[in-house]
Structure formats: structure tokens, C-alpha cells
Write an enzyme that holds these catalytic residues in place. Structure first.
Site, short mmCIF file in Angstrom:
data_model
loop_
_atom_site.label_atom_id
_atom_site.label_comp_id
_atom_site.label_asym_id
_atom_site.label_seq_id
_atom_site.Cartn_x
_atom_site.Cartn_y
_atom_site.Cartn_z
CD GLN A 166 46.55 4.17 30.07
OE1 GLN A 166 46.04 3.13 29.69
NE2 GLN A 166 46.32 4.68 31.24
CG PHE A 167 43.61 10.38 28.93
CD1 PHE A 167 43.85 11.42 29.80
CD2 PHE A 167 42.69 9.41 29.29
CE1 PHE A 167 43.18 11.50 31.02
CE2 PHE A 167 42.02 9.47 30.49
CZ PHE A 167 42.27 10.51 31.37
CB THR A 168 46.76 8.39 32.27
OG1 THR A 168 47.07 7.04 31.94
CG2 THR A 168 45.28 8.54 32.59
#
Length: 141
Positions: free
Chosen positions: A74-76
Site C-alpha cells: 500500500q504505497f498510499t
């Protein structure tokens, strides 16, 4: 490295209409984000924390009861929305840096004896879960 961890009764990840990762009994759902300075040691620390975190029923950990873990990249989690209306992703590590470190979290969990399901790195994923409690905590190392 950071992870948003939820206690779940079940959770799944679907890509292009196909379930690619699923846990069907109580355990943890972990959204894992990587920043530029993270290393394999941080990945191992996150994995050990996930495996031993006493947040399941009766203050048990996954290691205590053999509960499964669903890990989704989950890069966010490293998005920054403090200015303006559009988040920036500058603190998120690029795929070639992040993917091996998310894989290292999964490997360490499995090495510790965990049953681990995963999403697909970089894919457009649909995540479904039932959060028990509800219970959500942020783990950072």
C-alpha cells in the site's frame, strides 16, 4: 516502514475478478507501506511485530494461536495531504525498492511459522474484509 493493521474475521484480495489472497478465519489484515530509507531489517521488524502483536481475542497474537495474516502492499500509506487537495506520493518508495521489502515482510512471517496470504504488488486490487472490534492500529518501525 509502516503498516495499518486490522483485526479481521476474514479478508480477501481480488484482482481482475479473481481472488488472489484470502484468509477465512480470524487473523490480521496488514496494509504495508515502504519509504525510500527502509531496509530488510525494518521489514523483518514489521513482520515480527505483526506476528507477535497481542491484539486478537483475549490479548492473543497470531503466533499464540496460529492466526493467518493477509499482507497487501500500500504505497498510499506514505501519501501526504497536508497541502492542497491532491496528495503527494514523494515519501513512498518506488516499486523496485518497495516490492522486495514487502516480499521480505511476507518471507519473515512465513519463516516465523505464519500462514500468509498476499495481494499482487502494483495491481489494481479490491480488498474486502470484516474488521472485528473494530480494531485498527498503525505499526511503524
Amino acid at each position: 516502514m509502516r503498516a495499518v493493521v486490522q483485526r479481521v474475521s476474514h479478508a480477501s484480495v481480488t484482482v481482475d475478478g479473481e481472488v488472489v489472497g484470502e484468509i477465512t478465519r480470524p487473523g490480521l489484515m496488514a496494509l504495508v507501506g515502504v519509504t525510500h530509507t527502509d531496509t530488510e531489517e525494518e521489514a523483518r521488524k514489521v513482520a515480527r511485530k505483526l506476528w507477535t502483536l497481542r491484539v486478537l481475542e483475549d490479548e492473543k497474537s497470531c503466533s499464540d494461536i496460529g492466526a493467518p495474516v493477509l499482507v497487501v502492499s500500500q504505497f498510499t500509506l506514505y501519501g501526504d495531504a497536508r497541502k492542497g487537495r491532491r496528495p503527494t506520493w514523494q515519501a513512498a518508495a518506488p516499486g523496485p525498492v518497495a516490492e522486495p521489502l514487502v516480499d521480505a515482510v511476507v518471507k519473515e512471517l512465513r519463516d516465523q511459522g505464519a500462514e500468509v496470504a498476499t495481494g499482487v504488488f502494483g495491481a489494481q486490487m479490491s480488498v474486502g474484509l470484516t474488521n472485528e472490534g473494530p480494531f485498527t492500529v498503525i505499526v511503524e518501525v
